[in-house]
Write an enzyme that holds these catalytic residues in place. Structure first.
Site, short mmCIF file in Angstrom:
data_model
loop_
_atom_site.label_atom_id
_atom_site.label_comp_id
_atom_site.label_asym_id
_atom_site.label_seq_id
_atom_site.Cartn_x
_atom_site.Cartn_y
_atom_site.Cartn_z
N GLU A 1 -9.53 3.26 -0.15
CA GLU A 1 -9.52 3.52 1.30
C GLU A 1 -8.49 4.60 1.67
O GLU A 1 -8.62 5.24 2.70
CB GLU A 1 -9.26 2.23 2.08
CG GLU A 1 -7.87 1.67 1.88
CD GLU A 1 -7.66 0.32 2.58
OE1 GLU A 1 -8.62 -0.40 2.79
OE2 GLU A 1 -6.50 0.00 2.89
N ASN B 1 6.93 6.47 6.36
CA ASN B 1 5.63 6.52 7.00
C ASN B 1 4.87 5.21 6.96
O ASN B 1 4.34 4.76 7.95
CB ASN B 1 4.74 7.52 6.26
CG ASN B 1 4.85 8.85 6.89
OD1 ASN B 1 5.37 8.96 7.97
ND2 ASN B 1 4.37 9.86 6.19
N GLU C 1 0.84 -1.19 0.00
CA GLU C 1 0.00 0.00 0.00
C GLU C 1 0.87 1.25 0.00
O GLU C 1 1.07 1.91 1.03
CB GLU C 1 -1.00 -0.07 1.16
CG GLU C 1 -1.95 -1.25 0.95
CD GLU C 1 -3.03 -1.42 2.00
OE1 GLU C 1 -3.14 -0.57 2.89
OE2 GLU C 1 -3.77 -2.42 1.93
N HIS D 1 -17.90 -10.56 5.20
CA HIS D 1 -16.62 -9.91 5.49
C HIS D 1 -15.89 -10.64 6.60
O HIS D 1 -16.47 -10.87 7.67
CB HIS D 1 -16.83 -8.44 5.89
CG HIS D 1 -15.54 -7.71 6.12
ND1 HIS D 1 -15.27 -7.00 7.27
CD2 HIS D 1 -14.44 -7.58 5.34
CE1 HIS D 1 -14.07 -6.47 7.19
NE2 HIS D 1 -13.54 -6.81 6.03
N HIS D 2 -14.66 -11.04 6.34
CA HIS D 2 -13.79 -11.68 7.34
C HIS D 2 -12.52 -10.86 7.49
O HIS D 2 -11.56 -11.08 6.74
CB HIS D 2 -13.38 -13.10 6.89
CG HIS D 2 -14.50 -14.09 6.86
ND1 HIS D 2 -14.38 -15.31 6.22
CD2 HIS D 2 -15.76 -14.05 7.38
CE1 HIS D 2 -15.51 -15.98 6.37
NE2 HIS D 2 -16.37 -15.23 7.05
N GLU D 3 -12.50 -9.91 8.39
CA GLU D 3 -11.22 -9.26 8.72
C GLU D 3 -10.52 -10.18 9.72
O GLU D 3 -11.07 -10.48 10.77
CB GLU D 3 -11.47 -7.87 9.33
CG GLU D 3 -10.22 -7.18 9.87
CD GLU D 3 -9.12 -7.06 8.82
OE1 GLU D 3 -9.33 -6.35 7.83
OE2 GLU D 3 -8.06 -7.69 8.99
N GLU E 1 -6.78 -6.96 -3.12
CA GLU E 1 -6.45 -5.54 -3.02
C GLU E 1 -4.96 -5.43 -3.34
O GLU E 1 -4.59 -5.18 -4.46
CB GLU E 1 -6.78 -5.01 -1.63
CG GLU E 1 -6.60 -3.52 -1.49
CD GLU E 1 -6.62 -3.12 -0.03
OE1 GLU E 1 -6.06 -3.83 0.81
OE2 GLU E 1 -7.19 -2.06 0.27
N HIS F 1 -8.07 -8.92 0.83
CA HIS F 1 -7.30 -7.67 0.98
C HIS F 1 -6.05 -7.94 1.82
O HIS F 1 -6.07 -8.80 2.71
CB HIS F 1 -8.14 -6.61 1.68
CG HIS F 1 -9.10 -5.93 0.75
ND1 HIS F 1 -9.33 -4.57 0.77
CD2 HIS F 1 -9.88 -6.43 -0.25
CE1 HIS F 1 -10.21 -4.26 -0.16
NE2 HIS F 1 -10.57 -5.37 -0.78
N GLU F 2 -5.00 -7.19 1.53
CA GLU F 2 -3.71 -7.30 2.25
C GLU F 2 -3.05 -8.67 2.09
O GLU F 2 -2.08 -8.99 2.79
CB GLU F 2 -3.83 -6.96 3.75
CG GLU F 2 -4.23 -5.53 4.04
CD GLU F 2 -5.73 -5.35 4.12
OE1 GLU F 2 -6.44 -6.31 4.46
OE2 GLU F 2 -6.21 -4.23 3.83
C1 NOJ Z 1 -8.53 -2.87 5.15
C2 NOJ Z 1 -9.33 -3.11 3.94
O1 NOJ Z 1 -8.60 -2.79 2.79
C3 NOJ Z 1 -10.59 -2.29 4.04
O2 NOJ Z 1 -11.33 -2.38 2.84
C4 NOJ Z 1 -11.39 -2.78 5.22
O3 NOJ Z 1 -12.53 -2.01 5.37
C5 NOJ Z 1 -10.55 -2.69 6.49
N1 NOJ Z 1 -9.30 -3.31 6.31
C6 NOJ Z 1 -11.25 -3.34 7.68
O4 NOJ Z 1 -11.32 -4.71 7.46
CA CA Z 2 -6.12 -2.40 2.62
#
Ligand code: NOJ
Ligand code: CA
Length: 702
Positions: free
Chosen positions: A511, A197, A175, A416-418, A505, A486-487
């Site tokens: 974001e 940063n 990122e 959604h699975h963070e 992503e 993502h990530e």
């Molecule tokens: C980073 C993700 O890129 C973003 O889309 C998401 O909302 C946040 N993490 C929280 O999971």
């Molecule tokens: Ca992200």
């Protein structure tokens, strides 16, 4: 999982010349089918493998050595003898499940050199395409059962001090904004604050990530990346800026062994794509062609997705992912029923229904809801066990009722699975989490791996992590679930093999609210080379204080630019990221987002220059309608668009969404004008893009 007969049979016309094997001496040469890309291979006096690459007479890669350093025993760098050389050629056409084109030609000549160092065997396969080459190492079955690789030693000695569009080498994030510089200038930029940063794990002042976009002094375009990253760490490139030589730099895991290779094994491909025009790089299928065919028997359940989300309101700080303000939070013991909600939880029944209504009324397929599940009170940077369980909704999110409501209106909810980077916790809960999705009718998950590290000091791009991401995709395929991670590690074309991987992503997306306008003119040359990105375009209200008074950010794009991204940034997964109320104020411009398809039969990249502008035209899947997008950097520019890609003799209704004369990404982003007219293939449209602007056009055949 078996290889799909369906995916191979009806369209594949495979012409394979019988492999030709010889006992070799001296330099070995292989050329692309058109003869313009040439790779020479030889062993140096000390038995080091060495290759070079020429394109149309220009030396792209000077003689560069190859091999591996090992934890034990002699390194696999020299002392080799050449045992045999095998050549082969292939010409096939395959049909992706979704894509920029409905069929892809895969034509190449290959050469495999079989090498031996004592009783150890290592082959190197080169595949030469008309637009570049890839090579990989193959360890056949042999007496040595395992090689413990401490570093890969693949060099790429550049033919000059090329111009590069690069982000710094980092084991845990991509990122970043891109920097354009000469290779020799990378070191001087790498100390700048902008990089310090964001970065946690920058490993070298001259280390960069792939896909790396390059331009030679005589105007040739190059791209260096890797294909089919499976069971191996992601590769970075470290530059010797005196000799302009890149050396592979693998992402470490825990300890000093970066890759454990059990024979038989093939590494990912190391690739160099070439072209005379910038658009040749955008149109390349080299990365997908180096991946294995579809591994899924049945792909009928995989569908491109246009979606909205209960998302931007959290990103902008208008509402929150969490339900309470609990302190000293422990998910295992916390009692939500007794807790006082803070009252600003975005994913509540009423708000979600409002989004469902808007998304359904406007023809969307899905609605993403983040913050639906318990645990958001204390998640960031937490590697703890049980940071989330991925199955328990918050008290104000009625999972059954909301899914039923959405289904009754013809749309699905998106899961959604963070994970918070707590990969081990996610693996423990994954089966139950996917089963819950099956139970309520979710067929797509956005997963996330936020965090500076993974458990035990593992990195996001290590061999262990790479295996996790692919296992998550394979397991999801078994349950007919599409994945948008993502990530996770940046894609390397694996969506050909596992087309339920519909997005990633792995780059700076929306974001980040105020990236430079140039960013979207670089991503298709870099990040998108390996597969689609969930960039989440479509912001209409650029002044984010209008969404949340405490947010002082300003998006640096015009509305016409945001519309164009649905065409210029190819993805089978496209979000309309802004809030329903912001779209409701500009339904005339929103019409383009409603109309634009997410699957295509044909794509033509009309003109482009990395960091400056991109203009692309795509024909809707199995339909005669075309959609065109143009984006520019912070400079305004005029563009004459010849419509010669349209079917001659047919008339199309063109709706042109353009920047108004006085539009500007900073001072006047919402100034657009929409015009309609009838056009044919002989017409030329004179278009103007404002600074940070663009245009979007739908061309509907009459
Ligand atoms: C980073 C993700 O890129 C973003 O889309 C998401 O909302 C946040 N993490 C929280 O999971
Ligand atoms: Ca992200």
């Amino acid at each position: 999982m078996k290889r799909s007969v369906l995916a191979l049979l009806p369209v594949s016309l495979i012409v394979m010349a019988a492999g030709c094997s010889s006992t070799p001496e001296g330099e070995q040469t292989v050329k692309s089918p058109d003869g313009q890309v040439v790779v020479n291979f030889n062993l140096t006096k000390s038995g080091q493998p060495e290759y070079s690459m020429v394109y149309k007479g220009d030396t792209i890669v000077r003689p560069s050595t190859m091999g591996f350093r090992l934890k034990e025993g002699k390194n696999l760098t020299d002392g080799f003898r050449l045992v045999s050389v095998t050549t082969e050629d292939a010409d096939e056409v395959w049909k992706p499940v979704w894509g920029e084109n409905d069929s892809i030609r895969n034509r190449y000549n290959s050469m495999t050199v079989a090498l031996e160092q004592g009783d150890r065997k290592m082959n190197i396969e080169f595949r030469l395409f008309d637009n570049g080459m890839g090579f990989r190492y193959i360890f056949p079955e042999q007496k040595t059962k395992e090689f413990d690789i401490t570093e890969e030693d693949s060099k790429m000695a550049m033919g000059g001090d090329y111009t590069a569009w690069w982000i710094p080498g980092d084991y845990d994030t991509q990122e970043y904004e891109y920097t354009k510089s000469k290779l020799s200038e990378i070191r001087s930029y790498s100390t700048k604050e902008q990089m310090a940063n964001v970065s946690q794990n920058v490993f070298s002042p001259t280390g960069v990530q792939t896909s790396l976009m390059l331009k030679t002094d005589n105007g040739k375009y190059l791209n260096i990346h890797e294909a089919a990253l499976v069971n191996y760490p992601a590769m970075h490139l470290n530059l010797n800026d005196t000799t302009m030589t890149f050396t592979s730099w693998l992402t470490p895991g825990i300890g000093d062994v970066k890759a454990v290779v059990k024979t038989p094994f093939s590494t990912p491909w190391r690739t160099v794509t070439v072209g005379d025009k910038a658009t040749d790089i955008l149109a390349s299928n080299l990365i997908y062609n180096l991946n294995e065919p579809c591994a899924l028997d049945d792909t009928s359940w995989i569908k491109p997705v246009k979606y909205m989300g209960v998302w931007w309101e959290m990103i902008t700080g208008k509402s929150n992912w969490s339900y309470t303000d609990a302190e000293n939070f422990d998910l295992a013991t916390f009692d939500y029923s007794a807790a006082k909600p803070h009252g600003n939880h975005g994913a509540n029944n009423e708000n979600v229904k409002r989004y469902i209504d808007f998304a359904a009324a406007n023809g969307f397929d899905q609605l993403l809801i983040e913050g639906w599940n318990v645990g958001w009170e204390d998640w960031f940077g937490k590697q703890k066990d049980y940071v989330f369980d991925f199955v328990t909704p918050y008290p104000d999110f009625d999972i059954k009722a909301l899914n039923d409501y959405a289904h009754s209106k013809g749309i699905k909810l998106m899961m959604h699975h963070e994970t918070s980077g707590a990969v081990e916790n996610y693996e423990k809960h994954m089966d139950a989490a996917y089963d819950l999705m099956n139970k309520y009718g979710y067929n797509a998950v956005k997963s996330g791996y936020v965090g500076n590290f993974l458990p035990k000091g593992e990195h996001h791009y290590s061999q262990w992590a790479v295996n996790h991401y692919l296992n998550a995709v394979k397991k999801a395929a078994d349950k007919h679930i599409m994945v948008n991670a993502h990530e996770a590690v940046r894609p390397t074309g694996l969506a050909r093999t596992y087309p339920n991987l519909i997005g990633n992503e792995s780059a700076m997306g929306t974001e980040y609210q105020n990236m430079s306008p140039a960013h979207v003119t670089i991503l298709p040359f870099t990040r998108l080379q390996g597969g689609p990105m969930d960039f989440t375009p479509g912001i209409f209200e650029m002044d984010l204080s209008k969404v949340n008074p405490n947010n002082k950010e300003h998006k640096r794009a015009t509305i016409a630019n945001q519309l164009a991204l649905y065409v210029t940034m190819y993805s089978p997964l496209q979000m309309a990221a802004d809030l329903p109320e912001n779209y409701a104020k500009k339904m005339d411009a929103f019409q383009f987002i409603k109309d634009v398809p997410v699957d295509w039969s044909e794509t033509k990249y009309i003109d482009a220059e990395p960091g400056e502008f991109i203009v692309a035209a795509r024909r809707e899947k199995n339909k005669p309608n075309w959609f065109v997008g143009g984006v520019t950097n912070a400079e305004g520019r005029d563009f004459s668009l010849r419509l010669d890609f349209l079917t001659p003799g047919k008339t199309y209704k063109a709706t042109i969404y353009a920047d108004a004369e006085n539009a500007h990404y900073d001072t006047n982003p919402a100034a657009y004008k929409i015009t309609t007219r009838d056009v044919t293939a002989t017409d030329v449209l004179d278009l103007h893009m404002a600074p940070g602007g663009g245009f979007a056009i739908s061309l509907i055949q009459k």
